[in-house]
Design a protein around this motif. Structure first.
Motif: not given
Length: 672
Positions: A184, A222, A209
């Motif tokens: 993340s 991400a 991300g």
């Protein structure tokens, strides 16, 4: 582009500048162009040198400026397969804070690369460290009540594990990122390349991300699991390059903020790593307070209950099925304390336990690890508060444990049976017989067996047996002697502290201090000596048999020595020695004292004592020196001291400490 070409270009630019902006002549414009050219050349050289020192030209891990210069220095785009001149040795980027940990990353295999993160410094982002806890929470009302009833403190179950807060239950700085971990924004990753392209760099995932690699572009990470990170990076780099290896690792975890509320020992907000769980946050907050529950910790996310954790399940059973991984903004609520019950006696862990509604005595015993091997497993004693708020005792049978619910304020006691002393007629007797017997050994005999019977089992006495000197030791007597011995030592210690060691007023303070130190040293020797449980048997010196009617106990020891042939004289005499006993001639003990040369001038003749072979001690005041000498007798002559009332007695006691078997008897004799 050469310097002359660049110079002509700059001059054309300056010629086009309006006169309002630039009023200088041709020569001034030429001079300015030369200055700009020199500055730009030095800046380009510096950039090229700096970039070349970090990563090879053409690597996707190089900086943007380096690649722009590369496009200017070559009219053709670089080949996907760098020339041999481009394949320089692996280098490290200066912006890679973990570069010193990746000197060998380029040679890692795929399997090694997968576990590289286990050796990476995971810089924990715990920025809001809980305050240092000076002491654990204060005792609650029930804990004080139990301490008053039992006369000792009983801890809450679990408090010893998580308190004080100096213990660290956060995610360690060096940890293995699990394969299922989802990347993340905020996570920092390391990328190392080897083969046709070489270099290493660290990149932090941005708020979108993504990470950016020059000549490759943006890579969306991400939501990518850690197990797939290597494949994602390889696919992105493979668009432009061939013949390379990739190693990846998560070098920094993102920080998330959580809130610990309710009855926590240190409530507040905490920034923890993204791998932290509910238990990590609770322990970081110091656990529940004195009014907080170990049985109900709730995780609330976006206003909804995500998980409810019972810390007993984790502490006792290791169950982490409800230990959820935290997310940013989570709220942890520690519920108020439930009903408490104290469990004491023969259980594996005495403590104060918290009960949930409907839990029984059986559940409580399970929390305590069950009963010990010496416990009375058939019953327990339950002390409950009645309506009048007074404590009454009730015996609960084993078959009722599961049906009997516990209530707040109960005190449960598990009795012990294995430590109870049984009557002699029910004890299995084990006796050790050694020395001058025909069959020495350990004998298991029925209760009520006497001396004659066990000596017969040992094959009887030999011709050299000296029955008068029999050393008979008993375990129960040893304990009695130790109690009396320790009490006598305490009395001597009190006398040493409360009375001066000398009555001479001219003695200096330094001498008094030395005497006091000597007295303490003697007391320390007394503490180290322990009675052995010897019993002086009522046997005449000329006796040929043991007290046959004496009933034996378990762990009795009988040692029958051979007949001694000497009398010892020791202490403050001219010639300490052992003297042979002349057969058929009765010699008094004082004659042996004269054979040793008599006493020295420093001898304390008034406190001479004799130790007989049977363990009895007789002082000179009782006429010991005028009695006929017996085989094995020991005459001891103590030395004078400045104070015969205290230090002399301590010296007498310490002198015989080398004979532990008679130390207790000697102590009693010289302190009367």
């Amino acid at each position: 582009m050469g310097d002359s070409t660049l110079m002509r270009s700059l001059l054309r630019v300056f010629d086009r500048v309006p006169r309002l902006v630039w009023a200088g002549g041709r020569s001034q414009r030429t001079l300015l162009a030369l200055m700009l050219l020199a500055a730009g050349s030095s800046h380009a050289v510096a950039q090229q040198s700096e970039s070349g020192r970090n990563v090879p030209y053409g690597s996707p891990l190089s900086s943007d400026q380096t690649q722009q210069q590369g496009s200017q220095l070559s009219q053709n785009p670089p080949s996907a397969y760098p020339t041999p001149a481009e394949r320089v040795g692996p280098t490290q980027l200066e912006d890679n804070q973990n570069s010193n940990q990746y000197r060998d990353d380029q040679s890692l295999t795929d399997d090694q690369t997968t576990n590289t993160n286990s050796n990476i410094t995971n810089r924990s982002r715990v920025t809001n460290v809980p305050p240092q806890q000076v002491r654990p929470p204060e005792l609650n009302e029930f804990e004080r009540f139990v301490e008053k009833r039992l006369g000792r403190r009983l801890q809450r179950f679990g408090s010893a594990l998580i308190l004080p807060a100096t213990r660290n239950y956060s995610v360690p700085t060096t940890t293995a990122v699990p394969p299922a971990y989802k990347l993340s924004p905020g996570d920092e990753i390391f990328i190392g390349l080897s083969g046709s392209i070489e270099g290493s760099v660290s990149r932090q995932i941005d708020s979108n991300g993504r990470i950016f690699l020059p000549r490759v572009g943006s890579i969306n990470l991400a939501g990518v699991s850690y197990r797939d990170l290597k494949d994602v990076i390889e696919r992105a780099v493979a668009i432009r390059y061939r013949g390379f290896d990739v190693s990846v690792a998560v070098t920094r975890l993102r920080g998330i903020r959580v809130f610990v509320t309710g009855f926590a020992n240190n409530p507040g907000s905490y920034t923890v790593d993204s791998l932290s769980t509910l238990i990590n946050a609770v322990f970081a907050a110091g656990g529940p307070s004195s009014g907080g529950s170990f049985r109900s910790v709730r995780l609330i996310r976006n206003g909804e209950l995500v998980s409810s954790l019972d810390l007993y399940a984790f502490l006792r059973d290791g169950d982490r099925s409800h230990d959820a991984v935290l997310q940013n903004g989570d709220v942890l609520y520690i519920a108020p304390l439930g009903p408490q019950i104290a469990l004491t006696g023969s259980v594996n862990q005495e403590a104060i336990y918290e009960a949930r509604p409907g839990e029984s005595l059986d559940d409580l015993l399970r929390f305590a690890g069950g009963t010990t091997a010496l416990a009375d497993a058939d019953r327990l004693i339950l002390y409950s508060l009645d309506n009048a708020r007074s404590v009454g005792a009730v015996e609960v049978a084993r078959q009722d444990f599961a049906r009997r619910p516990v209530t707040g304020g109960d005190i449960v006691q598990v009795l012990a049976t294995g430590t109870l002393a049984n009557p002699l007629d029910r004890q299995t007797v084990i006796v050790r017989v050694e020395g001058e017997v025909n069959k020495p050994g350990n004998f298991v005999v029925p209760p009520g067996t006497n001396f004659d019977q066990v000596v017969a089992l040992a094959g009887g006495l030999t011709n050299r047996a000296f029955v008068y000197g029999t050393n008979f030791q008993r375990l129960s007597v040893r304990q009695q002697q130790r109690d009396s011995y320790e009490e006598a030592v305490r009395q001597l210690e009190t006398a040493l502290v409360g009375a001066p060691l000398t009555s001479d007023s001219v003695v200096s303070d330094e001498q008094r201090s030395q005497q006091l130190a000597a007295g303490r040293a003697l007391l320390e020797r007394l503490r180290q000596a322990q009675p052995d449980g010897r019993v002086v048997l009522p046997i005449l010196p000329s006796g040929a048999g043991l007290p046959g009617a004496l009933t034996l106990e378990s762990n009795d020891t009988i040692y029958i020595p051979p007949r001694p042939t000497t009398v010892g004289v020791f202490g403050a005499v001219y010639r300490p020695a052992s003297f042979l006993i002349e057969d058929g001639r009765k010699v008094e003990l004082k004659d042996y004292l004269r054979q040793a040369g008599g006493t020295l001038r420093l001898a304390d003749t008034g406190d001479i004592f004799v130790i007989h072979a049977n363990g009895a001690v007789v002082s000179r005041r009782a006429g010991a020196l005028s009695a006929p000498a017996l085989p094995g007798d020991i005459i001891f002559v103590p030395t004078k001291t400045q104070n015969v009332s205290l230090l002399a007695r301590l010296a007498q006691i310490s002198a015989v400490l080398f004979q532990p078997a008679i130390a207790a008897a000697t102590l009693v004799a010289v302190t009367k």
